[in-house]
Write a protein that holds these residues in place. Structure first.
Motif, short mmCIF file in Angstrom:
data_model
loop_
_atom_site.label_atom_id
_atom_site.label_comp_id
_atom_site.label_asym_id
_atom_site.label_seq_id
_atom_site.Cartn_x
_atom_site.Cartn_y
_atom_site.Cartn_z
N GLY A 24 13.21 43.03 -37.47
CA GLY A 24 12.53 41.95 -36.76
C GLY A 24 13.50 40.91 -36.23
N ASP A 25 14.51 40.57 -37.03
CA ASP A 25 15.51 39.58 -36.60
C ASP A 25 16.27 40.08 -35.36
OD1 ASP A 25 14.73 37.99 -38.71
OD2 ASP A 25 16.52 38.41 -39.95
N ARG A 26 16.69 41.32 -35.41
CA ARG A 26 17.45 41.87 -34.28
C ARG A 26 16.57 41.98 -33.03
NH1 ARG A 26 21.43 46.64 -36.54
NH2 ARG A 26 22.45 45.39 -38.12
N ALA A 27 15.32 42.37 -33.22
CA ALA A 27 14.40 42.47 -32.08
C ALA A 27 14.14 41.09 -31.48
CB ALA A 27 13.10 43.13 -32.52
N ALA A 28 13.98 40.08 -32.33
CA ALA A 28 13.76 38.71 -31.84
C ALA A 28 14.99 38.21 -31.08
CB ALA A 28 13.43 37.79 -33.01
N GLU A 29 16.18 38.52 -31.59
CA GLU A 29 17.41 38.14 -30.89
C GLU A 29 17.49 38.83 -29.54
OE1 GLU A 29 20.95 38.64 -33.32
OE2 GLU A 29 19.85 37.93 -35.08
N ALA A 30 17.08 40.10 -29.48
CA ALA A 30 17.08 40.85 -28.22
C ALA A 30 16.13 40.18 -27.23
CB ALA A 30 16.67 42.30 -28.45
N GLU A 31 14.98 39.77 -27.68
CA GLU A 31 14.00 39.10 -26.81
C GLU A 31 14.58 37.80 -26.25
OE1 GLU A 31 10.40 38.51 -24.77
OE2 GLU A 31 11.13 40.28 -25.80
N LYS A 32 15.24 37.02 -27.09
CA LYS A 32 15.84 35.76 -26.65
C LYS A 32 16.93 36.02 -25.60
CE LYS A 32 15.01 33.18 -30.89
NZ LYS A 32 15.64 32.66 -32.12
N LEU A 33 17.77 37.01 -25.86
CA LEU A 33 18.83 37.34 -24.91
C LEU A 33 18.26 37.81 -23.58
CD1 LEU A 33 21.35 39.11 -27.33
CD2 LEU A 33 21.73 36.94 -26.11
N LEU A 34 17.20 38.59 -23.63
CA LEU A 34 16.57 39.08 -22.40
C LEU A 34 16.00 37.90 -21.61
CD1 LEU A 34 15.76 41.55 -20.73
CD2 LEU A 34 13.62 41.60 -22.02
#
Length: 188
Positions: A24-34
């Motif tokens: 979840g943390d990595r996915a949330a970071e990916a969303e922020k970067l996108l």
């Protein structure tokens, strides 16, 4: 990408808690970067979440199809039915997920899977078991996730009738196993 991200987060919630936070943390970071315009960085973080999910999930076998031909991942001609003439070869296409990676000793990651079969009558009677009826090994520089397994099966000697084929796939790089089944009919 957002639909895939949502599916990944949903899967993260249902995995073990040790991995769920990381996924979840990595996915949330990916969303922020996108959202900030860093699509390359988002994809890298997303792949990290996918790696964590892949390692946490059990071995599973998806998209099991009776086919006439299978030439690659998603490249198959589905058979019209599950009815076979006596002695006719049964060809199954499937997509395993959640397998591990070993090494081939040459710097490649190696996927190694094998399959056992139990044939069950329409009344539920176990008619026979066969171990390691088929095996696939793939060596690659990448951690391939789009893998298909084509199984050519001969059930010579089965009398006409309806049967269930219960399979157990083994990941030879871990202790993971994945059951799956399909029905067949031998025409009279």
């Amino acid at each position: 990408m957002k639909t895939v991200l949502a599916a990944l987060i949903a899967a993260a919630i249902s995995t073990s808690t040790a991995f769920a936070g990381e996924i979840g943390d990595r996915a949330a970071e990916a969303e922020k970067l996108l959202q900030s315009g860093d699509s390359a960085g988002a994809l890298e973080k997303f792949r990290g979440a996918e790696d964590a999910l892949w390692e946490a999930m059990p071995l599973a076998v998806l998209n099991v199809k009776h086919v006439d031909t299978a030439a690659g991942f998603g490249i198959y001609t589905e058979r019209a039915n599950h009815i076979y003439k006596p002695g006719e070869k049964i060809v199954l296409y499937m997509e395993p997920v959640g397998y591990g990676y070993g090494s081939d000793g040459l710097g490649n990651k190696q996927i190694s899977l094998s399959v056992d079969l139990t044939v069950v009558s329409a009344s539920g009677e176990e008619l026979g078991k066969m171990e390691k009826i088929s095996r696939v090994q793939v060596a690659s520089r990448s951690r391939n996730r789009e893998l298909f397994f084509k199984l050519d099966l001969s059930l010579d000697g089965l009398p006409p009738g309806k049967y269930r084929c219960d399979f157990l796939m083994h990941d030879e790089n871990s202790s993971k196993t994945g059951p799956f089944s399909t029905d067949i009919e031998i025409a009279g």
